[in-house]
Design an enzyme around this catalytic site. Structure first.
Site, PDB file in Angstrom:
ATOM      1  N   GLY A  64      50.339  18.997   7.856  1.00  0.00           N
ATOM      2  CA  GLY A  64      49.921  18.949   8.990  1.00  0.00           C
ATOM      3  C   GLY A  64      49.994  20.193   9.616  1.00  0.00           C
ATOM      4  O   GLY A  64      50.215  21.929   8.884  1.00  0.00           O
ATOM      5  N   SER A  65      50.130  20.135  11.185  1.00  0.00           N
ATOM      6  CA  SER A  65      50.300  21.489  11.695  1.00  0.00           C
ATOM      7  C   SER A  65      51.768  22.169  11.673  1.00  0.00           C
ATOM      8  O   SER A  65      52.763  21.413  11.348  1.00  0.00           O
ATOM      9  CB  SER A  65      50.309  21.241  13.207  1.00  0.00           C
ATOM     10  OG  SER A  65      51.953  20.664  13.416  1.00  0.00           O
TER      11      SER A  65
ATOM     12  N   LEU B  28      50.923  23.590   5.431  1.00  0.00           N
ATOM     13  CA  LEU B  28      51.018  23.557   6.704  1.00  0.00           C
ATOM     14  C   LEU B  28      49.002  24.479   7.545  1.00  0.00           C
ATOM     15  O   LEU B  28      48.226  24.722   6.749  1.00  0.00           O
ATOM     16  CB  LEU B  28      52.275  24.539   7.684  1.00  0.00           C
ATOM     17  CG  LEU B  28      53.093  23.846   6.881  1.00  0.00           C
ATOM     18  CD1 LEU B  28      54.308  24.339   7.074  1.00  0.00           C
ATOM     19  CD2 LEU B  28      53.389  22.265   7.077  1.00  0.00           C
TER      20      LEU B  28
ATOM     21  N   CYS C 162      42.655  22.678   7.177  1.00  0.00           N
ATOM     22  CA  CYS C 162      43.346  23.648   6.929  1.00  0.00           C
ATOM     23  C   CYS C 162      42.670  24.697   5.756  1.00  0.00           C
ATOM     24  O   CYS C 162      43.522  25.994   6.715  1.00  0.00           O
ATOM     25  CB  CYS C 162      44.611  23.512   6.536  1.00  0.00           C
ATOM     26  SG  CYS C 162      44.376  22.347   4.956  1.00  0.00           S
TER      27      CYS C 162
ATOM     28  N   GLU D 104      44.438  29.023  14.932  1.00  0.00           N
ATOM     29  CA  GLU D 104      43.500  27.872  13.595  1.00  0.00           C
ATOM     30  C   GLU D 104      42.733  27.001  15.086  1.00  0.00           C
ATOM     31  O   GLU D 104      43.318  26.138  15.915  1.00  0.00           O
ATOM     32  CB  GLU D 104      44.143  27.578  13.202  1.00  0.00           C
ATOM     33  CG  GLU D 104      43.736  26.822  12.268  1.00  0.00           C
ATOM     34  CD  GLU D 104      44.321  26.168  11.337  1.00  0.00           C
ATOM     35  OE1 GLU D 104      43.477  25.502   9.942  1.00  0.00           O
ATOM     36  OE2 GLU D 104      45.250  25.690  11.235  1.00  0.00           O
TER      37      GLU D 104
ATOM     38  N   TRP E 134      45.387  13.808  10.164  1.00  0.00           N
ATOM     39  CA  TRP E 134      44.314  12.894  10.369  1.00  0.00           C
ATOM     40  C   TRP E 134      42.927  13.393   9.618  1.00  0.00           C
ATOM     41  O   TRP E 134      42.347  12.995   9.822  1.00  0.00           O
ATOM     42  CB  TRP E 134      43.584  12.054  11.876  1.00  0.00           C
ATOM     43  CG  TRP E 134      44.203  14.043  12.499  1.00  0.00           C
ATOM     44  CD1 TRP E 134      44.978  14.259  13.177  1.00  0.00           C
ATOM     45  CD2 TRP E 134      43.345  14.465  12.902  1.00  0.00           C
ATOM     46  NE1 TRP E 134      44.853  15.399  13.730  1.00  0.00           N
ATOM     47  CE2 TRP E 134      43.470  15.896  13.853  1.00  0.00           C
ATOM     48  CE3 TRP E 134      41.610  15.444  13.088  1.00  0.00           C
ATOM     49  CZ2 TRP E 134      42.606  16.915  13.989  1.00  0.00           C
ATOM     50  CZ3 TRP E 134      40.797  16.038  12.767  1.00  0.00           C
ATOM     51  CH2 TRP E 134      41.793  16.958  13.541  1.00  0.00           C
ATOM     52  N   ASN E 135      42.999  14.923   9.042  1.00  0.00           N
ATOM     53  CA  ASN E 135      41.696  15.411   8.549  1.00  0.00           C
ATOM     54  C   ASN E 135      40.828  15.063   7.857  1.00  0.00           C
ATOM     55  O   ASN E 135      40.019  14.836   6.841  1.00  0.00           O
ATOM     56  CB  ASN E 135      41.712  16.517   8.991  1.00  0.00           C
ATOM     57  CG  ASN E 135      42.840  17.885   8.098  1.00  0.00           C
ATOM     58  OD1 ASN E 135      43.765  17.209   7.799  1.00  0.00           O
ATOM     59  ND2 ASN E 135      42.868  18.850   7.918  1.00  0.00           N
TER      60      ASN E 135
ATOM     61  N   LYS F 119      53.943   7.887   5.514  1.00  0.00           N
ATOM     62  CA  LYS F 119      53.422   7.710   7.279  1.00  0.00           C
ATOM     63  C   LYS F 119      52.555   7.896   7.384  1.00  0.00           C
ATOM     64  O   LYS F 119      52.506   9.621   7.692  1.00  0.00           O
ATOM     65  CB  LYS F 119      54.350   8.416   8.287  1.00  0.00           C
ATOM     66  CG  LYS F 119      54.104   7.935  10.048  1.00  0.00           C
ATOM     67  CD  LYS F 119      55.030   8.568  10.797  1.00  0.00           C
ATOM     68  CE  LYS F 119      53.904  10.004  10.882  1.00  0.00           C
ATOM     69  NZ  LYS F 119      52.256   9.320  11.434  1.00  0.00           N
ATOM     70  N   PRO F 120      50.839   8.070   7.521  1.00  0.00           N
ATOM     71  CA  PRO F 120      49.714   8.072   8.003  1.00  0.00           C
ATOM     72  C   PRO F 120      49.572   9.230   9.599  1.00  0.00           C
ATOM     73  O   PRO F 120      50.731   8.335  10.661  1.00  0.00           O
ATOM     74  CB  PRO F 120      48.476   7.674   8.127  1.00  0.00           C
ATOM     75  CG  PRO F 120      49.449   6.350   7.368  1.00  0.00           C
ATOM     76  CD  PRO F 120      50.682   6.187   7.240  1.00  0.00           C
TER      77      PRO F 120
END
Ligand code: ADP
Length: 484
Positions: free
Chosen positions: A234-235, A257, A290, A387, A157-158, A181-182
Site C-alpha cells: 500500500g502507500s 510501498l 505501484c 505518485e 485495492w489496485n 485484511k483487504p
C-alpha cells in the site's frame, strides 16, 4: 457475467476460524462498482474484538498447520491454484465489478495469482537448512528454517486478488497461518480467498479474512504479541504507520510501498517498442499500479517523435466499463483518485507544461479520466515528486545519460524503473546506477512469480515471489550440536 449478476465468490461476511460471520455490532459497509456507482453489496465493519478472535484462531491453528509435511501443505496449495484457474471467469468478474479494471486485465490478475500460489506450493518443498563446517572439534553447526508464526496481511485495492496470492501463498507454504485484511474498496476479492481456502480443504483458522475499520484492524494486528509478522502492500504513508506500530513487539516486516517509476528513453531506442512499453507501463489498470511509470525521461533526439506517437496512442485508447468489449482503460477507483490526477495536471500546466492529449475527466463522467499526456515537465512540478496513480504521462526532456540517471534517482522511492536503449553497454551502465529494486530494460511489464518483486529506499523491504519469496516467512535457527 455482468457486474449485476450474483457472483458465487461474493461473500458478505468475514471468515474467522472457519465460520462466516458478521461484525459484533452488526454494522456493515456498502461496496460500490466504480464504473457505475451501483452498490454491489455490503461487508461487515469489524474492529479490534473480531480481529483478536481471528488472531487467536490463527495462533491455535499454527501448530497443526506448521507440523504438516511440506508436501501436504503443497498439495493443498496446488488444489487452491487449480480452483482459482477453474473459476477464473467468476473471479475476474468479481474483480472488475469492485475494482473497475478491464475484464481481460482482471483475468490476467487472477491467472498470475494462481501462478503465485502454484509457485509457492512448489517452493514449499524446497525449504533447506545448512550444515556449516564447525570451528570446534566434536561439534556440528546446523541451521534450520522455521515458519515465523501468525502473519497479518494488509492489502490494497489496485491488485486486490493477486496481492493476497503473494502473501497468503508464501505464508501458507512456509507453514504460517494468516489474518488477511483487504482494502475496504475491494473487499470481495479478499473474502474470495476465504472461499478458496475452504474449497482447497485448508483447516479452520489457517486463513482468516477480515473487513472493516482499517485503523482498528491494523492496530490490533500490529499490537498483538501473537502476530509475528506484518506483510503490507500500500502507500508509504500507511506503511510507515505499520512499521512504527510494529516496533513495540519487534515484528518481522515485509513492506511493498509507493513508487515513482522513471521510464528512460534514449535516442537509440526502438521507438515503437518504447511506445508500446510506455503504454503498458503507464495506462495498465488506469495508471493505478505501484510499478506504473510516473516520470518519462526522453532524450532530446527522440523526444518529439516519442511524444507525438505516445499521445496519438493514448488518445485512441478505448475508455469504458471494464465489462465492455475492447475497453482498454476502466474508471479510477474513486473520486479522490480523480481529483489527484486533476491536481497534478493543473499544477503542471500552471507551471508551463504542455498538454498533448486528454487532461480532463472523460465524457463518460463518474470516475473515468481521459488518458493524458503532458510534455515539457520540469522539476518542481507535483508529478515529479508525488505518485499520480492515474492515467497521466509526464514527459521530461534530457540531454545526457548522467542527467537521466540523476533525475531518475531524484526521489525517495525505489521500486521499479524502465529504460529503453539498443546499446548493451549503456543498458548495463544505467541499470547499475539506478537505485531501484526492479529494472525493465526494453520491457514495460516485468511482474512474474519467478522473479523477486520489491523495492529499496522508501519503497519498502522484503521480496515477494521467486526462490527468495519464502525467506520473509521463515526464521533461521542455528543449532550448535556438541558432545559428538
Ligand atoms: P492506497 O493508497 O493504495 O489505498 P493505503 O495505504 O491507503 O493505500 O491502503 C492500503 C491498505 O491499508 C488498505 O487495506 C487500507 O484499508 C489499509 N489501511 C489504511 N490505513 C490503515 C491504518 N492506519 N492501519 C492499517 N491499515 C490501514
Amino acid at each position: 457475467m455482468t457486474s449485476s449478476a450474483k457472483n458465487p465468490f461474493l461473500r458478505e461476511a468475514v471468515l474467522i476460524d472457519g465460520a462466516w460471520v458478521g461484525a459484533d455490532s452488526g454494522a456493515t459497509i456498502a461496496v460500490t462498482d466504480p464504473a457505475t456507482g451501483d452498490t454491489l453489496g455490503t461487508i461487515p465493519d469489524v474492529g479490534a474484538a473480531e480481529t483478536g478472535r481471528a488472531i487467536a484462531a490463527a495462533d491455535a491453528a499454527f501448530p497443526g498447520w506448521s507440523s504438516l509435511l511440506a508436501a501436504e501443505r503443497a498439495e493443498k496449495l496446488l488444489t487452491m491454484a487449480n480452483h482459482i484457474r477453474a473459476n477464473a471467469d467468476a473471479l475476474a468478474a468479481l474483480l472488475t465489478s469492485e475494482q473497475g479494471k478491464p475484464l481481460k486485465e482482471a483475468k490476467g490478475e487472477v491467472m498470475i495469482a494462481a501462478a503465485y500460489v502454484q509457485w509457492f506450493a512448489e517452493e514449499a518443498r524446497r525449504v533447506y537448512g545448512e550444515v556449516i563446517s564447525s570451528p570446534w572439534k566434536g561439534r556440528k553447526i546446523l541451521v534450520t528454517r522455521e515458519p515465523v508464526g501468525v502473519v497479518g496481511a494488509i492489502t490494497p485495492w489496485n491488485f486486490p486478488f493477486s496481492m493476497i496470492a503473494r502473501k497468503l501463498g508464501a505464508a501458507l507454504a512456509a507453514g504460517c497461518t494468516i489474518v488477511v485484511k483487504p482494502s475496504e474498496f475491494t473487499p470481495y476479492c479478499g473474502l474470495a480467498w476465504g472461499v478458496l481456502a475452504e474449497m482447497a480443504g485448508i483447516p479452520n483458522g489457517v486463513v482468516n479474512v477480515l473487513t472493516g475499520d482499517a485503523k482498528a484492524i491494523g492496530g490490533a494486528l500490529t499490537s498483538s504479541p501473537l502476530v509475528k509478522k506484518i506483510t503490507f502492500t500500500g502507500s508509504t504513508r500507511v506503511g510507515k504507520i505499520l512499521i512504527e506500530q510494529s516496533a513495540a513487539t519487534v515484528k518481522r516486516l515485509s513492506m511493498e510501498l509507493g513508487g515513482n517509476a522513471p521510464f528512460i528513453v534514449f535516442d537509440d531506442a526502438d521507438l515503437d517498442r518504447a511506445v508500446e512499453g510506455a503504454l503498458a507501463a503507464k495506462y495498465r489498470n488506469s495508471g493505478q499500479t505501484c510499478v506504473c511509470t510516473n516520470r518519462f525521461f526522453v532524450q532530446a533526439g527522440i523526444y518529439d517523435a516519442f511524444a507525438e506517437k505516445l499521445a496519438a496512442r493514448a488518445a485512441a485508447m478505448k475508455v469504458g466499463n471494464g465489462f465492455d468489449d475492447g475497453v482498454e482503460q476502466g474508471p479510477l477507483i474513486n473520486a479522490a483518485a480523480v481529483e489527484k490526477v486533476e491536481r497534478h495536471v493543473a499544477d503542471a500546466l500552471g507551471k508551463g507544461a504542455r498538454l498533448l492529449t486528454g487532461g480532463a475527466r472523460h465524457a463518460l463522467g463518474g470516475t473515468f479520466f481521459a488518458p493524458t499526456v503532458i510534455a515539457d515537465v520540469k522539476p518542481g512540478m507535483l508529478v515529479m515528486t508525488d505518485e499520480t496513480f492515474g492515467p497521466l504521462s509526464a514527459l521530461v526532456r534530457f540531454e545526457t545519460e548522467a542527467e537521466a540517471i540523476a533525475s531518475a534517482n531524484a526521489t525517495e522511492f525505489g521500486l521499479a524503473a524502465y529504460l529503453y536503449t539498443k546499446d548493451l553497454a549503456r543498458a548495463f551502465r544505467v541499470t547499475d546506477a539506478l537505485q531501484f529494486g526492479m529494472v525493465g530494460v526494453n520491457e514495460g511489464i516485468i511482474t512474474t512469480e519467478v522473479a523477486p518483486f520489491g523495492g529499496v529506499k522508501e519503497s519498502g523491504m522484503g521480496r515477494e515471489g521467486s526462490l527468495h519469496g519464502l525467506d520473509d516467512y521463515l526464521n533461521m535457527k542455528y543449532i550448535s550440536l556438541g558432545g559428538l
